[in-house]
Design an enzyme around this catalytic site. Structure first.
Site, short mmCIF file in Angstrom:
data_model
loop_
_atom_site.label_atom_id
_atom_site.label_comp_id
_atom_site.label_asym_id
_atom_site.label_seq_id
_atom_site.Cartn_x
_atom_site.Cartn_y
_atom_site.Cartn_z
N LYS A 96 0.23 5.11 -11.58
CA LYS A 96 0.14 6.58 -10.14
C LYS A 96 0.71 6.62 -8.85
CE LYS A 96 -2.09 8.82 -7.08
NZ LYS A 96 -1.47 9.88 -6.87
N GLY A 123 -2.80 2.23 0.69
CA GLY A 123 -2.63 3.88 1.51
C GLY A 123 -3.92 3.30 1.83
N GLY A 170 -9.16 3.22 0.12
CA GLY A 170 -9.60 1.81 -0.16
C GLY A 170 -10.83 1.18 -0.44
N GLU A 227 -3.57 -2.47 0.23
CA GLU A 227 -3.16 -2.67 1.61
C GLU A 227 -3.43 -1.57 2.66
OE1 GLU A 227 -1.85 -5.42 3.17
OE2 GLU A 227 -2.01 -6.57 1.13
N CYS A 252 2.56 1.05 7.59
CA CYS A 252 1.31 0.22 8.04
C CYS A 252 1.67 -0.61 9.11
CB CYS A 252 1.05 -0.15 6.69
SG CYS A 252 1.97 -0.83 5.86
N GLU A 292 -4.53 4.83 13.79
CA GLU A 292 -2.82 4.72 12.97
C GLU A 292 -2.42 5.67 13.01
OE1 GLU A 292 -2.87 3.76 9.10
OE2 GLU A 292 -1.48 2.71 9.48
#
Ligand code: UN1
Length: 479
Positions: A170, A223, A228, A245, A279, A378
């Site tokens: 996906k 993502g 997550g 991740e 990231c 972030e």
């Protein structure tokens, strides 16, 4: 319309979605299928049925297919890199390099497929032998983000297939074009029907169906932290294997003894290239007092010279932000930084260009403190902040004061500080005089704390996630 690939057939979606160029919103890249839950279940069933055939097909067939995929990606790097830059917004050189990286990854795992070994040991019991072998996990769900539309899918799908798993893939909703092109190449590589399935669609529909299906044995995801965590909680019910991740708030420490050119170059490449949408991007420059003023002014000068524009224009250094929502988020953080009392040295303004796109000038905050939100959360855009510190020890403490721990860099000419930093910074990857972002494809990738969960991606370490270990005892004769 570009279709999903389910059980070896191209299938129209329940609905579809338009793929728009972030450099020019009048440019429609294409219309892509959107699967519903039922189509996702069909893909999972197909992957389940195909898994046995694939695991029994032997390592040569798997290696040959992966090699063939790698060869085609490398041969078409300019064409596919152009598509990638058109739909994601990173500049053409980065788009082409990313496709080449995807090609190298398939080549790497083509070789790994024939290299998977095991162990044979004596048992503690007489006449018994022990063997330790690796088997595929089964059906692997691959869920990928928009910022690396082909490299991240490649570094999950290639090892999954190399070690005999079947895949339901996906891709991110914003970048189906590169995913579809990759699926088309994989489909023509000679792998049996159903071993690889492409299911484009919404995370809340396709991702959710994969996360809750007991037939999906493992999910490799890149993502947000939020998604997550959700996958982890859902997966726990079925003891699903997960590799997650997630975010980063990567520090780049600059000590007084750093080479200033190297430091500025690491800062620009690490924080602003790929529009800061990595990231692994540096987003906190932790700078010792003696070099602080020179660093900030040199970096600001260099940022003013960077050209922000259409990703496919050869003169562009920084492409657009990926979409309107991300642009609004970046702008909101520029406002937050100002309100928190940091000094906006340059950038942070949305820009008009000849095409309508999501352009933002690269932003640098100075005089930030480690407690500010711009130094903790972030942002995922071309926005970074400089934090002044007195000593190396303080720099290390600030670097470690984060919920994340993906990549951490230091610019110094001191062997002592470089070595100490490598040992004591709490991150999965550490960089000395090289940018925090832009990693090699043949070595492990991953972080600590909230950045990563599960075993490492990439390189020979990928075998840990994509295989399960079996221990066999054999008493062949009894004397
Ligand atoms: C890189 O910096 O080369 O989503 C790769 C990301 C990372 C990949 C970064 N998983 O940005």
């Amino acid at each position: 319309m570009k279709c999903n690939l389910i059980g070896g057939e191209w299938c129209a979606g329940a609905t579809s979605r338009r793929n728009v160029n972030p450099s020019d919103t009048d440019d429609v890249v294409g219309e892509y299928a959107h699967a519903d839950a039922e189509q996702t279940r069909t893909a999972i069933d197909a992957a389940c049925d195909a898994q046995r055939t694939w695991r029994d097909s032997g390592i040569q067939a798997r290696s040959t297919a992966l090699d063939c995929i790698g060869t085609e990606l490398l041969a078409r790097q300019t064409e596919l890199g152009t598509l990638l830059s058109r739909e994601e917004g990173k500049i053409l050189a980065e788009g082409v390099a990313e496709v080449a990286r995807a090609g190298q990854i398939f080549k790497f795992f083509a070789a790994e497929a024939v290299r998977t070994g095991g162990e044979k040991l004596p048992s503690v019991r007489p006449f018994v032998d022990v063997e330790v072998t690796r088997e595929p996990v089964g059906v692997v769900g691959v869920i990928t983000p928009w910022n690396f539309p082909i490299a991240i899918p490649a570094w999950k799908i290639a090892p999954a297939l190399a070690y005999g798993n079947s895949v339901v893939f996906k891709p991110a909703d914003l970048v189906p074009g590169s995913a579809w092109a990759l699926a088309d190449i994989i489909h023509r590589s000679g792998i049996p029907r159903g071993v690889f399935n492409l299911v484009m669609g919404r995370g809340s529909v396709v991702g959710e169906t994969m996360a809750t299906s007991p037939e999906v044995n493992a999910i490799s995801f890149t993502g947000s932290v939020e998604t997550g965590q959700r996958l982890l909680l859902q997966g726990a019910r079925q003891f699903k294997r997960l590799q997650l991740e997630m975010g980063g708030k990567n520090p780049l420490v600059i000590l007084d003894d750093a080479d200033l050119d190297v430091a500025v170059d690491c800062a620009i490449q690490g924080a602003y290239y790929s529009t800061g949408q990595r990231c692994t991007a540096s987003s906190r420059f932790i700078v010792q007092k003696g070099i602080y003023v020179r660093f900030v002014s040199r970096l600001a000068d260099a940022l003013e010279r960077l050209r922000v524009g259409h990703a496919l224009d050869p003169d562009t250094h920084i492409g657009p932000v990926v979409d309107d929502a991300q642009l609004k988020q970046d702008e909101a953080y520029v406002g937050i930084g100002r309100n928190e009392g940091a000094t906006l040295v340059c950038g942070g303004a949305s820009l008009d260009r000849s095409t309508r796109g999501y352009f933002l000038s690269p932003a640098l905050f100075a005089d930030a403190s480690p407690k500010m939100r711009i130094a903790r959360e972030e942002i995922f855009g071309p926005v970074a902040c400089a934090i002044p510190v007195e000593t190396y020890e303080e720099a290390l403490a600030v670097a470690n004061d984060s919920e994340f721990g993906l990549s951490a860099g230091i610019c110094t000419t001191s062997l002592k500080y470089a070595t100490h930093f490598k040992r004591h910074v709490r991150s999965g990857m550490t960089m000395v005089n090289v940018p925090t972002a832009g990693v090699d494809y043949h070595v492990p990738f991953g972080g600590t704390k909230s950045s990563s969960y599960g075993s490492r991606e990439q390189g020979t370490y990928a075998v840990e996630f994509f295989t399960t270990v079996k221990t066999s005892y054999t008493k062949a004769y009894y004397e």
